[in-house]
Design an enzyme around this catalytic site. Structure first.
Site, short mmCIF file in Angstrom:
data_model
loop_
_atom_site.label_atom_id
_atom_site.label_comp_id
_atom_site.label_asym_id
_atom_site.label_seq_id
_atom_site.Cartn_x
_atom_site.Cartn_y
_atom_site.Cartn_z
N SER A 44 -1.04 -2.41 15.41
CA SER A 44 -2.45 -2.79 15.25
C SER A 44 -2.62 -4.31 15.25
O SER A 44 -3.74 -4.81 15.39
CB SER A 44 -3.03 -2.19 13.97
OG SER A 44 -2.39 -2.72 12.83
N HIS A 45 -1.52 -5.07 15.06
CA HIS A 45 -1.65 -6.53 15.04
C HIS A 45 -0.63 -7.21 15.94
O HIS A 45 -0.29 -8.38 15.76
CB HIS A 45 -1.59 -7.04 13.60
CG HIS A 45 -2.82 -6.66 12.86
ND1 HIS A 45 -3.00 -5.41 12.33
CD2 HIS A 45 -3.99 -7.33 12.65
CE1 HIS A 45 -4.20 -5.32 11.80
NE2 HIS A 45 -4.82 -6.46 11.97
N ASP A 185 -6.37 -0.15 13.68
CA ASP A 185 -5.91 1.23 13.92
C ASP A 185 -7.07 2.12 14.34
O ASP A 185 -6.88 3.07 15.11
CB ASP A 185 -5.22 1.79 12.66
CG ASP A 185 -3.78 1.30 12.55
OD1 ASP A 185 -3.11 1.18 13.60
OD2 ASP A 185 -3.33 1.02 11.43
P1 NDP Z 1 0.12 0.71 6.49
O1 NDP Z 1 -0.71 1.70 5.78
O2 NDP Z 1 0.71 1.08 7.79
O3 NDP Z 1 1.35 0.24 5.57
C1 NDP Z 1 1.09 -0.33 4.31
C2 NDP Z 1 2.38 -0.59 3.58
O4 NDP Z 1 2.93 0.64 3.11
C3 NDP Z 1 3.47 -1.23 4.43
O5 NDP Z 1 4.16 -2.15 3.65
C4 NDP Z 1 4.35 -0.05 4.83
O6 NDP Z 1 5.70 -0.41 5.08
C5 NDP Z 1 4.26 0.82 3.60
N1 NDP Z 1 4.41 2.23 3.87
C6 NDP Z 1 3.77 2.95 4.83
N2 NDP Z 1 4.12 4.25 4.75
C7 NDP Z 1 5.01 4.34 3.71
C8 NDP Z 1 5.73 5.42 3.12
N3 NDP Z 1 5.62 6.66 3.58
N4 NDP Z 1 6.54 5.14 2.09
C9 NDP Z 1 6.67 3.89 1.61
N5 NDP Z 1 6.01 2.83 2.13
C10 NDP Z 1 5.19 3.06 3.16
O7 NDP Z 1 -0.69 -0.67 6.64
P2 NDP Z 1 -2.26 -0.89 6.87
O8 NDP Z 1 -2.71 0.09 7.90
O9 NDP Z 1 -2.96 -0.88 5.58
O10 NDP Z 1 -2.27 -2.36 7.48
C11 NDP Z 1 -1.69 -2.59 8.76
C12 NDP Z 1 -1.64 -4.06 9.05
O11 NDP Z 1 -2.95 -4.54 9.28
C13 NDP Z 1 -1.06 -4.94 7.95
O12 NDP Z 1 -0.03 -5.72 8.52
C14 NDP Z 1 -2.22 -5.83 7.51
O13 NDP Z 1 -1.86 -7.14 7.12
C15 NDP Z 1 -3.05 -5.86 8.77
N6 NDP Z 1 -4.44 -6.20 8.48
C16 NDP Z 1 -4.86 -7.47 8.72
C17 NDP Z 1 -6.16 -7.83 8.42
C18 NDP Z 1 -6.62 -9.24 8.60
O14 NDP Z 1 -7.73 -9.55 8.20
N7 NDP Z 1 -5.83 -10.11 9.18
C19 NDP Z 1 -7.12 -6.87 7.88
C20 NDP Z 1 -6.54 -5.57 7.63
C21 NDP Z 1 -5.25 -5.25 7.94
P3 NDP Z 1 6.23 -0.53 6.62
O15 NDP Z 1 5.63 -1.79 7.15
O16 NDP Z 1 7.71 -0.57 6.52
O17 NDP Z 1 5.71 0.68 7.34
O1 PYC Z 2 -7.24 -4.51 11.43
O2 PYC Z 2 -8.77 -4.53 9.85
C1 PYC Z 2 -8.10 -5.09 10.72
C2 PYC Z 2 -8.31 -6.55 10.94
C3 PYC Z 2 -9.37 -7.30 10.59
C4 PYC Z 2 -9.10 -8.59 11.00
C5 PYC Z 2 -7.91 -8.58 11.61
N1 PYC Z 2 -7.42 -7.33 11.55
#
Ligand code: NDP
Ligand code: PYC
Length: 335
Positions: A44-45, A185
């Site tokens: 997703s990033h 996502d």
């Molecule tokens: P996920 O839900 O995929 O994962 C969240 C965390 O939980 C990760 O550290 C992951 O580890 C861990 N994890 C996932 N599944 C399990 C499991 N079954 N057991 C144990 N640990 C688990 O992440 P999000 O969808 O919430 O976010 C995805 C990305 O989007 C992130 O990198 C976030 O920084 C980015 N994002 C950026 C934004 C921005 O403004 N720049 C805004 C929103 C999100 P692992 O990585 O090893 O899977």
């Molecule tokens: O995936 O939610 C997101 C997000 C917001 C800004 C950058 N990534």
């Protein structure tokens, strides 16, 4: 599908950033970040974000050549004006001073404002844990998350990342959005026709939906864990915007810049020297004891495990990139 050498992928992305108006320094930092996300399976990033970076640069909403200004705000406090540039170059500018202050005083708060974050957050914390510090980072984004009982989105998808040293030079790291799903996502689900999990979002009428396109077309995302996730979203707004001097997610207004996709908000980073705590030099061993207890209780996967495994595989075999994605990237060199 080809498997690209990581450095070759970074070089291609850097050329794209430079071709679209970023300085060489900014281009290198963003290229490493974006290629790193793809390498680690954080789709997703990763490369998916490149067209968004390019259209934002073209829109004039972000300054790809910005020079961040670091301000000393106390023994344990640093402020950075990212000058309407990307967050990662601002973080790179302040990181060595922040590490020095955290080691000298036990902790350091870094408040970055006027900064665009369009990336995964774990690259912002991992290097500090590798340097022996505990790191917590928070970023607010754009208003797409509706608080419980509210009629419209106020919060961003606001990621929170944490990293701490473990024994043997390893680190414990998690990085997660406050919404059940990251907005990226949902975009991928809409493009690929996947149904969202229950509880991920609502449609334009505020009704629960599993239709990704309905969430994107005037709907909203929901925080994970109801009011509990919403409270964390609120904390991140306060720490990443009120504390830093950046925008709240609901204040981001890019309407005068068609094509803009990178929220201009703020980032708060907290560094702690764990040797100052009650476990002293035994901190990493204590973290390891917790991991052992979790594994003994039956939790096999720790946060970060999937990412580190993907990284190790990519280091061995290269980063998988589809022919379609490669063509899309090459087109961005002349967009
Ligand atoms: P996920 O839900 O995929 O994962 C969240 C965390 O939980 C990760 O550290 C992951 O580890 C861990 N994890 C996932 N599944 C399990 C499991 N079954 N057991 C144990 N640990 C688990 O992440 P999000 O969808 O919430 O976010 C995805 C990305 O989007 C992130 O990198 C976030 O920084 C980015 N994002 C950026 C934004 C921005 O403004 N720049 C805004 C929103 C999100 P692992 O990585 O090893 O899977
Ligand atoms: O995936 O939610 C997101 C997000 C917001 C800004 C950058 N990534």
């Amino acid at each position: 599908m080809t498997h690209m050498d990581f450095d070759a992928l970074v070089a291609l992305l850097a050329r794209i950033f430079i071709a679209n108006g970023a300085s060489a320094g900014v281009a290198d930092i963003l290229a490493r970040n974006c290629a790193g996300a793809e390498r680690d399976g954080a789709m997703s990033h990763g490369l998916f974000r490149m067209p968004g970076y390019v259209s934002t640069l073209h829109s004039g909403w972000v300054d790809g050549r910005a020079e961040p200004v670091v301000e000393d705000a106390g023994a344990s406090f640093l402020r950075v004006d990212a000058a309407n540039g990307f967050t990662q170059p601002a973080l790179a500018a302040v990181a060595p001073i922040a590490i020095e202050k955290a080691r000298a005083t036990g902790a350091c708060v870094v408040a970055i404002r006027r900064s665009h974050h369009f990336a995964a957050l774990w690259p912002d914390v991992e290097p500090f844990a590798e340097a022996g510090l505990v790191a917590i980072a928070m970023v607010d984004s754009m208003a797409v998350v509706v608080p419980p009982g509210a009629r419209r989105p106020v919060y961003g998808t606001n990621p929170l990342a944490f990293a701490a040293p473990r024994e043997g030079g390893r680190i414990m790291v998690f990085d997660q959005a406050v919404s059940l799903l990251a907005h990226g996502d949902v975009q991928i689900a809409a493009r690929e026709g996947h149904v969202l999990p229950e509880g991920a979002g609502v449609d334009a009428a505020g009704q629960p939906t599993r239709d990704a396109q309905a969430v994107l077309d005037g709907g909203a995302l929901l925080p994970f864990g109801g009011h509990k996730g919403a409270a964390i979203a609120m904390m991140i707004e306060i720490m990443a915007a009120a504390l830093t001097g950046g925008n709240y997610s609901h204040e981001v207004d890019w309407s005068a810049h068609p094509g803009a996709q990178t929220p201009c908000t703020g980032q708060c980073l907290i560094l702690i020297d764990p040797a100052r705590g009650g476990s002293g030099a035994g901190f990493a061993a204590r973290v390891e004891q917790l991991v052992d207890a979790l594994r003994a209780a039956g939790q096999e996967r720790m946060p970060g495990d999937r990412r580190f495994a993907a990284r190790a595989k990519a280091v061995r075999d290269g980063v998988p990139v589809s022919a379609e994605m490669l063509a899309r990237l090459e087109a961005l060199l002349t967009s």
